[in-house]
Scaffold this active site. Structure first.
Site, PDB file in Angstrom:
ATOM      1  N   ASP A   1      12.156   5.746 -13.474  1.00  0.00           N
ATOM      2  CA  ASP A   1      12.257   5.445 -12.037  1.00  0.00           C
ATOM      3  C   ASP A   1      12.754   4.016 -11.805  1.00  0.00           C
ATOM      4  O   ASP A   1      12.062   3.194 -11.189  1.00  0.00           O
ATOM      5  CB  ASP A   1      10.891   5.637 -11.384  1.00  0.00           C
ATOM      6  CG  ASP A   1      10.966   5.682  -9.859  1.00  0.00           C
ATOM      7  OD1 ASP A   1      12.070   5.935  -9.328  1.00  0.00           O
ATOM      8  OD2 ASP A   1       9.941   5.449  -9.208  1.00  0.00           O
TER       9      ASP A   1
ATOM     10  N   ALA B   1       0.858  -1.187   0.000  1.00  0.00           N
ATOM     11  CA  ALA B   1       0.000   0.000   0.000  1.00  0.00           C
ATOM     12  C   ALA B   1       0.892   1.234   0.000  1.00  0.00           C
ATOM     13  O   ALA B   1       1.851   1.317   0.774  1.00  0.00           O
ATOM     14  CB  ALA B   1      -0.910   0.005   1.225  1.00  0.00           C
ATOM     15  N   ALA B   2       0.596   2.163  -0.878  1.00  0.00           N
ATOM     16  CA  ALA B   2       1.381   3.394  -0.988  1.00  0.00           C
ATOM     17  C   ALA B   2       0.454   4.586  -0.874  1.00  0.00           C
ATOM     18  O   ALA B   2      -0.755   4.449  -0.639  1.00  0.00           O
ATOM     19  CB  ALA B   2       2.155   3.406  -2.303  1.00  0.00           C
ATOM     20  N   SER B   3       1.027   5.758  -1.040  1.00  0.00           N
ATOM     21  CA  SER B   3       0.258   6.987  -0.822  1.00  0.00           C
ATOM     22  C   SER B   3      -0.793   7.213  -1.906  1.00  0.00           C
ATOM     23  O   SER B   3      -1.804   7.860  -1.669  1.00  0.00           O
ATOM     24  CB  SER B   3       1.199   8.185  -0.761  1.00  0.00           C
ATOM     25  OG  SER B   3       1.998   8.244  -1.930  1.00  0.00           O
TER      26      SER B   3
ATOM     27  N   GLN C   1      -2.832   1.001  -3.918  1.00  0.00           N
ATOM     28  CA  GLN C   1      -2.365  -0.236  -3.309  1.00  0.00           C
ATOM     29  C   GLN C   1      -2.558  -1.370  -4.317  1.00  0.00           C
ATOM     30  O   GLN C   1      -3.305  -1.243  -5.290  1.00  0.00           O
ATOM     31  CB  GLN C   1      -3.078  -0.520  -2.001  1.00  0.00           C
ATOM     32  CG  GLN C   1      -4.548  -0.836  -2.069  1.00  0.00           C
ATOM     33  CD  GLN C   1      -5.137  -0.979  -0.663  1.00  0.00           C
ATOM     34  OE1 GLN C   1      -4.709  -0.328   0.288  1.00  0.00           O
ATOM     35  NE2 GLN C   1      -6.148  -1.835  -0.528  1.00  0.00           N
ATOM     36  N   VAL C   2      -1.833  -2.467  -4.072  1.00  0.00           N
ATOM     37  CA  VAL C   2      -1.778  -3.565  -5.033  1.00  0.00           C
ATOM     38  C   VAL C   2      -2.326  -4.840  -4.392  1.00  0.00           C
ATOM     39  O   VAL C   2      -1.955  -5.184  -3.268  1.00  0.00           O
ATOM     40  CB  VAL C   2      -0.328  -3.795  -5.513  1.00  0.00           C
ATOM     41  CG1 VAL C   2      -0.261  -5.003  -6.438  1.00  0.00           C
ATOM     42  CG2 VAL C   2       0.194  -2.551  -6.218  1.00  0.00           C
TER      43      VAL C   2
END
Length: 533
Positions: free
Chosen positions: A265, A114-116, A119-120
């Site tokens: 990236d 989960a990121a800002s 989420q996966v």
């Protein structure tokens, strides 16, 4: 109301940072002992997901921020608490237009990460393929827009209060970050980037890109095949590291000089090292674009560096937009010569193109600190790629490998006109041949009408623009003189109390002041819109 509350919270956080900065300056502390970098990172984390992404965007700006700030902001963690399972299900079903049980044979409620922004989740397709589902956080787009409006409003206020802050063009920088955030939160754009990258490397055995499931893409949801491999930190890569490093160099040379489109990236979490030397690329939210002219300029810059020619490097760097000459050219040439001398004293395996870009960018750009976005993304990619190369093969001579393997890609840019250019030339020549008889006939008709004394017409666009500029300048001067006259006349009327009075002041003087102020504002607005004094 929410925007005002957010504005106050952001303003309070910025004010707190300013107090710390002023205190440290008055105390006479050194930059190396400053607590500001870590305080800035902590403040951005407290302000929430939008500002975590802003901080990550600022961490790209090595041309703008000192190294300690870059190091602190690079530690910003995009990891966040997962949002509720019910919300994830709702976003997936709303984005894809079907119930989850109709889309997948199985769905893991617990997110892999989960990121800002998103989420996966892991899932299985009806045909048995393993997949991952990237789902955007609910209402994150509106939250970003609200926060960025509040931030830009605050930055405008700070610029009005301080010309020193305004010199760094923070509003323009904030708009750039906002644009990139909006792109990053549209997963349809990421899907296009994945497809483009996969098509470009379809015949490469050394590149793998997880397939996008075409029917399962929306602005808020992206479904790809599941893939795995070793991470950069895996000790098992030691024996095959040089092979992966050589492949990574070739892949990025092809992206930069041939495709003009590159993964921006490549941090360790976005690279999987699979069997047989294959490298798997993930997360195409940040990509760079280089048109043909820019690629040629970049090739010239690399050639100038290889030949250690400071004058040539300066010309190439200016054409790239890497720096601007705001003073004497010779002073920057001298700085480049010192830089080249320093590099010449280092072992060649310690030479770094990423570091070179950064240090050259800091030689100039006195009038504006903002480099073109493609250069910012390119510098980030180069830093990350060089880090990966040194990890995979510590003995690799990066620049020597670049010269050896990149010569063909670079020289291809300097060869004759492309097939497209030749096709255009043939097409334009054919149209010219087709139109020539009619144009010649029209010209002869005009000559005959003029009694064989045709007027010669010369069209000079620059002259027309100069005339328009002189006319605007004359109008502004006239308006300025009228405004000055109104100020003087109104002051005389006020001093001698001439004419009828209102609220104890001469009415004619007040009218004159009002008109003068109105003309002043119009003149200021016209100058501000033109961007030139």
């Amino acid at each position: 109301m929410m925007l005002a509350a957010r504005f106050l919270r952001i303003g309070g956080a910025v004010f707190g940072l300013l107090i710390v900065a002023v205190y440290e300056r008055l105390r006479g502390g050194t930059d190396n002992r400053s607590t500001l970098p870590d305080r800035l990172r902590a403040t951005l984390e407290r302000l929430g997901p939008t500002f975590i992404k802003v901080g990550q965007g600022l961490s790209l700006r090595r041309d703008l921020l000192p190294d300690r700030y870059i190091a602190a902001l690079s530690k910003l963690q995009a990891d966040a608490r997962p949002f509720p399972q019910a919300a994830a299900r709702h976003e997936i079903e709303t984005g894809l237009g079907k119930p989850i049980h109709d889309l997948f044979s199985s769905f893991d409620e617990t997110p892999l990460a989960a990121a800002s922004i998103a989420q996966v989740h892991r899932a299985q397709m009806p045909d048995g393929r393993e997949a991952i589902i990237k789902v955007r956080r609910p209402r994150i787009r509106s939250q970003i827009d609200r926060d960025m409006r509040a931030l830009i409003g605050l930055l405008r206020l700070l610029c009005a209060m301080s010309s020193r802050i305004a010199r760094f063009e923070p509003v323009r920088l904030a708009h750039e970050i906002w644009t990139n955030l909006r792109r990053e939160t549209d997963f349809r754009l990421e899907a296009r980037a994945v497809r483009r990258f996969a098509d470009a490397f379809a015949d490469w055995d050394t590149v793998h890109v997880p397939e996008v499931i075409d029917d399962l893409i929306s602005e808020t949801v992206l479904v790809q095949e599941f893939s795995s491999g070793r991470l950069l930190s895996d000790a098992a890569l030691a024996d095959s590291g040089p092979r992966y490093a050589a492949n990574l160099v070739e892949i990025y040379l092809h992206q930069i000089f041939v495709l003009g489109f590159f993964h921006g990236d490549p941090h360790p979490g976005n690279l999987f090292f699979m069997d047989a030397g294959t490298i798997c690329f993930h997360d195409f939210g940040l990509t760079g674009q280089l048109d043909h002219a820019t690629r040629r300029r970049l090739a010239l810059f690399v050639q100038a560096f290889v030949h250690q020619d400071a004058d040539w490097m300066l010309d190439a760097a200016v054409e790239l937009g890497l720096l601007r000459i705001s003073g004497e050219r010779q002073a920057i040439v001298h700085g480049l010569e010192e830089l080249l001398t320093e590099y010449a004293s280092l072992p060649m395996r310690q030479w770094s193109m990423a570091d070179l870009f950064l240090r050259i960018s800091r030689l100039g750009n006195k009038e504006s600190v903002l480099l073109p976005h493609y250069l910012i993304v390119l510098m980030r990619a180069l830093f990350l790629v060089e880090h990966a190369l040194h990890t995979l093969d510590p003995a690799m001579n990066v620049l020597d490998t670049l010269i050896e393997r990149g010569n063909a890609a670079i020289m291809a840019l300097a060869e004759g006109p492309s097939h497209a250019a030749l096709s255009r030339l043939r097409f334009e020549a054919g149209l010219a041949v087709y139109d020539l008889p009619g144009a010649a006939a029209a010209w002869l008709s005009e000559v005959r009408r003029e009694g064989f004394h045709p007027a010669l017409q010369i069209h000079l666009p620059q002259i027309e623009r100069t005339e328009a500029g002189l006319e605007r300048t004359g109008n502004r001067l006239a308006l300025a003189l009228v405004t000055l006259g109104l100020y003087i006349a109104s002051s005389l009327l006020m001093q001698h109390s001439i004419g009828p009075r209102i609220l104890g002041m001469p009415l004619l003087a007040l009218v004159g002041y009002f008109l003068a102020l109105w003309y002043t504002l119009r003149l200021s607005r016209a100058i501000a819109r033109s961007g030139r004094l």
